[in-house]
Scaffold this active site. Sequence first.
Site, PDB file in Angstrom:
ATOM      1  N   ASP A 158      44.501 -50.816 -81.531  1.00  0.00           N
ATOM      2  CA  ASP A 158      43.491 -49.775 -81.282  1.00  0.00           C
ATOM      3  C   ASP A 158      42.266 -50.387 -80.591  1.00  0.00           C
ATOM      4  OD1 ASP A 158      45.081 -47.884 -82.936  1.00  0.00           O
ATOM      5  OD2 ASP A 158      44.541 -49.298 -84.500  1.00  0.00           O
ATOM      6  N   HIS A 186      44.216 -47.214 -89.509  1.00  0.00           N
ATOM      7  CA  HIS A 186      45.077 -47.244 -88.321  1.00  0.00           C
ATOM      8  C   HIS A 186      45.839 -45.922 -88.278  1.00  0.00           C
ATOM      9  CE1 HIS A 186      47.904 -48.366 -85.255  1.00  0.00           C
ATOM     10  NE2 HIS A 186      48.909 -48.159 -86.075  1.00  0.00           N
TER      11      HIS A 186
HETATM   12  P1  NDP Z   1      59.332 -51.140 -85.057  1.00  0.00           P
HETATM   13  O1  NDP Z   1      59.574 -52.591 -85.020  1.00  0.00           O
HETATM   14  O2  NDP Z   1      59.154 -50.406 -83.789  1.00  0.00           O
HETATM   15  O3  NDP Z   1      58.080 -50.795 -85.989  1.00  0.00           O
HETATM   16  C1  NDP Z   1      57.947 -51.401 -87.256  1.00  0.00           C
HETATM   17  C2  NDP Z   1      56.783 -50.806 -88.011  1.00  0.00           C
HETATM   18  O4  NDP Z   1      55.577 -51.029 -87.317  1.00  0.00           O
HETATM   19  C3  NDP Z   1      56.873 -49.305 -88.239  1.00  0.00           C
HETATM   20  O5  NDP Z   1      56.448 -49.055 -89.583  1.00  0.00           O
HETATM   21  C4  NDP Z   1      55.875 -48.763 -87.253  1.00  0.00           C
HETATM   22  O6  NDP Z   1      55.283 -47.563 -87.704  1.00  0.00           O
HETATM   23  C5  NDP Z   1      54.836 -49.839 -87.307  1.00  0.00           C
HETATM   24  N1  NDP Z   1      53.829 -49.815 -86.251  1.00  0.00           N
HETATM   25  C6  NDP Z   1      52.540 -50.149 -86.399  1.00  0.00           C
HETATM   26  N2  NDP Z   1      51.860 -50.041 -85.293  1.00  0.00           N
HETATM   27  C7  NDP Z   1      52.715 -49.612 -84.379  1.00  0.00           C
HETATM   28  C8  NDP Z   1      52.581 -49.292 -83.020  1.00  0.00           C
HETATM   29  N3  NDP Z   1      51.459 -49.368 -82.382  1.00  0.00           N
HETATM   30  N4  NDP Z   1      53.666 -48.876 -82.358  1.00  0.00           N
HETATM   31  C9  NDP Z   1      54.835 -48.785 -82.993  1.00  0.00           C
HETATM   32  N5  NDP Z   1      55.013 -49.060 -84.278  1.00  0.00           N
HETATM   33  C10 NDP Z   1      53.965 -49.468 -84.966  1.00  0.00           C
HETATM   34  O7  NDP Z   1      60.471 -50.412 -85.893  1.00  0.00           O
HETATM   35  P2  NDP Z   1      62.015 -50.659 -85.933  1.00  0.00           P
HETATM   36  O8  NDP Z   1      62.569 -49.459 -86.609  1.00  0.00           O
HETATM   37  O9  NDP Z   1      62.555 -51.119 -84.636  1.00  0.00           O
HETATM   38  O10 NDP Z   1      62.165 -51.904 -86.900  1.00  0.00           O
HETATM   39  C11 NDP Z   1      61.828 -51.861 -88.240  1.00  0.00           C
HETATM   40  C12 NDP Z   1      62.647 -52.884 -88.995  1.00  0.00           C
HETATM   41  O11 NDP Z   1      62.230 -52.834 -90.351  1.00  0.00           O
HETATM   42  C13 NDP Z   1      64.144 -52.583 -88.946  1.00  0.00           C
HETATM   43  O12 NDP Z   1      64.825 -53.747 -88.549  1.00  0.00           O
HETATM   44  C14 NDP Z   1      64.463 -52.210 -90.373  1.00  0.00           C
HETATM   45  O13 NDP Z   1      65.729 -52.662 -90.794  1.00  0.00           O
HETATM   46  C15 NDP Z   1      63.373 -52.909 -91.144  1.00  0.00           C
HETATM   47  N6  NDP Z   1      63.084 -52.294 -92.419  1.00  0.00           N
HETATM   48  C16 NDP Z   1      62.780 -53.112 -93.432  1.00  0.00           C
HETATM   49  C17 NDP Z   1      62.560 -52.619 -94.693  1.00  0.00           C
HETATM   50  C18 NDP Z   1      62.276 -53.585 -95.777  1.00  0.00           C
HETATM   51  O14 NDP Z   1      61.794 -54.665 -95.506  1.00  0.00           O
HETATM   52  N7  NDP Z   1      62.552 -53.262 -97.020  1.00  0.00           N
HETATM   53  C19 NDP Z   1      62.622 -51.190 -94.980  1.00  0.00           C
HETATM   54  C20 NDP Z   1      62.908 -50.393 -93.852  1.00  0.00           C
HETATM   55  C21 NDP Z   1      63.122 -50.942 -92.601  1.00  0.00           C
HETATM   56  P3  NDP Z   1      55.827 -46.115 -87.339  1.00  0.00           P
HETATM   57  O15 NDP Z   1      57.042 -45.911 -88.198  1.00  0.00           O
HETATM   58  O16 NDP Z   1      54.678 -45.237 -87.713  1.00  0.00           O
HETATM   59  O17 NDP Z   1      56.130 -46.127 -85.866  1.00  0.00           O
END
Ligand code: NDP
Length: 324
Positions: A158, A186
Amino acid sequence: ENDEINVCVTGAAGQIGYAFLPLLLTGQCFGDKKINLRLLDVPQAESILQGVELELQDGAYPLLKSIKTGSNESILFQDVDVAVFIGGFPRKPGMERKDLLTINGNIFKKQGQALDTVAKKTCKSLVVANPANTNCLILAETAKSIPKQNFSALTRLDHNRAISQIALKAGCSITDVKNVIIWGNHSTTQYPDVNHGTVLGKRIRQFINDEAYLNNAFIERVQKRGGEVLAARKNSSVMSAANAVKDHLHDWYFGTKSGEFVSMAVYSDGSYGVPKGLIFSYPVTCSNFNYKIVQGLNIDEFSKEKIRITTEELLSEKADAFSA
Ligand code: NDP
């Protein structure tokens, strides 16, 4: 050893992780420290995580000392110096905010317990997964043996968006713009504040000389920029998020430049009338992997109201998250 750093990235099979790892491994966060990398994700992502590991090998990064991958926090947080929490449960259609807070709250409680037990007490944490501020609060409240001062959530994207919009409007370069601030959450209630910033050494408000723009379109554009990128790219802001993670860690570790501050969401100590015990984005200065909240800024009535709105949202997220 002193020339090594143990770094764990959660959600490492995801998009932001994929864009962030090359920045980390080319020394853009911690200089020439050798990195013992731990990559955590859920068991369902195991194969993807293995693919990421293959590509990291193929990157032949001289700074990459070792890699461990897996889904067990108690193993992967062992002796970590830095933990970057990117993994989180995404908001699905029809899901209430409270459901999201509860699901992620449980993830961050579990991770906080593991961090508390096995990480170094000096471990620094950066939370990226949304709702980032409240996830970070749960993490900090759970990992009680680690100082609250070691926890932060990402509002640097941001902050960078705000700097960039001002530079575009002023027709100058990024480095000519200094000391914008992101206050609060955020989320779309964040307050991008230009009152203490400068362009080429002159007050932003004087230089740009367009109050209507600065008080309305500018603020709204920064607040809603994530949505603008999503609509255009049909995917979230991944590259710029990873770049902001890099900037946040770099400046926290190496320090901010003299006379300059950046925005970080950190544990509130009551500064600027914000209640204690929220993870709140403030202007900070950093040195040696420590931050200080910038004190003594004069906050006008317009800004007070904006700060109140984002504070209210964080208080209600906290109430929801802790009532679960
Ligand atoms: P991303 O890598 O794109 O995003 C990950 C997180 O960052 C999301 O919560 C997302 O929020 C957040 N975020 C913060 N700022 C931003 C921004 N500016 N733009 C986009 N995202 C932002 O998500 P993926 O789905 O590709 O990857 C997530 C991973 O997490 C997966 O590999 C999944 O398996 C893992 N995961 C792990 C868990 C655990 O550790 N127990 C539980 C669930 C998932 P937002 O959703 O609001 O976009």
